[in-house]
Design a protein around this motif. Structure first.
Motif, short mmCIF file in Angstrom:
data_model
loop_
_atom_site.label_atom_id
_atom_site.label_comp_id
_atom_site.label_asym_id
_atom_site.label_seq_id
_atom_site.Cartn_x
_atom_site.Cartn_y
_atom_site.Cartn_z
N PHE A 40 -21.66 26.23 -13.45
CA PHE A 40 -22.08 26.57 -12.09
C PHE A 40 -21.54 25.56 -11.07
CE2 PHE A 40 -25.04 25.84 -8.57
CZ PHE A 40 -24.86 27.03 -7.90
N PHE A 41 -21.67 24.27 -11.37
CA PHE A 41 -21.22 23.26 -10.41
C PHE A 41 -19.70 23.23 -10.30
CE2 PHE A 41 -25.60 21.68 -10.83
CZ PHE A 41 -25.92 21.68 -9.48
N GLU A 42 -18.98 23.61 -11.34
CA GLU A 42 -17.53 23.77 -11.22
C GLU A 42 -17.20 24.89 -10.24
OE1 GLU A 42 -15.44 24.16 -14.94
OE2 GLU A 42 -16.53 22.47 -15.80
N LEU A 43 -17.93 26.01 -10.35
CA LEU A 43 -17.75 27.11 -9.39
C LEU A 43 -18.07 26.65 -7.98
CD1 LEU A 43 -19.39 30.19 -11.15
CD2 LEU A 43 -16.99 29.93 -10.52
N LEU A 44 -19.18 25.94 -7.85
CA LEU A 44 -19.60 25.46 -6.53
C LEU A 44 -18.54 24.55 -5.92
CD1 LEU A 44 -21.89 25.31 -4.42
CD2 LEU A 44 -22.73 23.31 -5.67
N ARG A 45 -18.03 23.61 -6.69
CA ARG A 45 -17.00 22.68 -6.18
C ARG A 45 -15.71 23.41 -5.80
NH1 ARG A 45 -19.27 19.29 -10.03
NH2 ARG A 45 -17.82 20.00 -11.64
N SER A 46 -15.35 24.42 -6.59
CA SER A 46 -14.09 25.12 -6.28
C SER A 46 -14.24 26.02 -5.06
CB SER A 46 -13.62 25.93 -7.48
OG SER A 46 -14.50 26.99 -7.75
N TRP A 47 -15.45 26.53 -4.82
CA TRP A 47 -15.67 27.45 -3.71
C TRP A 47 -16.09 26.73 -2.44
CZ3 TRP A 47 -19.78 30.02 -0.95
CH2 TRP A 47 -19.34 31.21 -0.32
N CYS A 48 -16.81 25.65 -2.60
CA CYS A 48 -17.37 24.94 -1.44
C CYS A 48 -17.27 23.44 -1.70
CB CYS A 48 -18.83 25.39 -1.27
SG CYS A 48 -19.56 24.89 0.26
N PRO A 49 -16.07 22.87 -1.63
CA PRO A 49 -15.86 21.47 -2.03
C PRO A 49 -16.59 20.44 -1.16
CG PRO A 49 -13.83 22.41 -1.12
CD PRO A 49 -14.84 23.52 -1.21
N GLU A 50 -17.03 20.81 0.02
CA GLU A 50 -17.69 19.82 0.89
C GLU A 50 -19.12 19.54 0.51
OE1 GLU A 50 -18.23 23.82 2.86
OE2 GLU A 50 -16.53 22.78 2.03
N VAL A 51 -19.67 20.28 -0.47
CA VAL A 51 -21.07 20.06 -0.88
C VAL A 51 -21.15 18.93 -1.86
CG1 VAL A 51 -23.03 21.08 -2.08
CG2 VAL A 51 -21.76 22.40 -0.41
#
Length: 75
Positions: free
Chosen positions: A64-75
């Protein structure tokens, strides 16, 4: 800028997480002299959990966090 192509359910999980993150930040952003502990509405947690389950990501935080980083790297 998003770089990953997410499924609708993955996108919903990421968006629910970002809403939850905003809710948690707002809860902790209160005045420091307040004697009441920050409260996160159970509905915000439930929405994120439900979205993760629908995307097949429950219990797989690393993915999930890999997806999050790839989609929204500023988080």
């Amino acid at each position: 800028m998003p770089t990953a192509v997410l499924t609708d359910r993955e996108r919903a999980a990421v968006q629910a997480y970002l809403r939850l993150l905003g809710t948690v930040r707002a809860a902790f952003d209160g005045p420091p002299e307040s004697r009441r502990p920050p409260v996160v509405p159970p509905a915000a947690l439930a929405e994120a959990e439900q979205a993760l389950a629908a995307a097949g990501l429950s219990g797989n935080e690393e993915e999930f966090f890999e997806l999050l980083r790839s989609w929204c790297p500023e988080v």
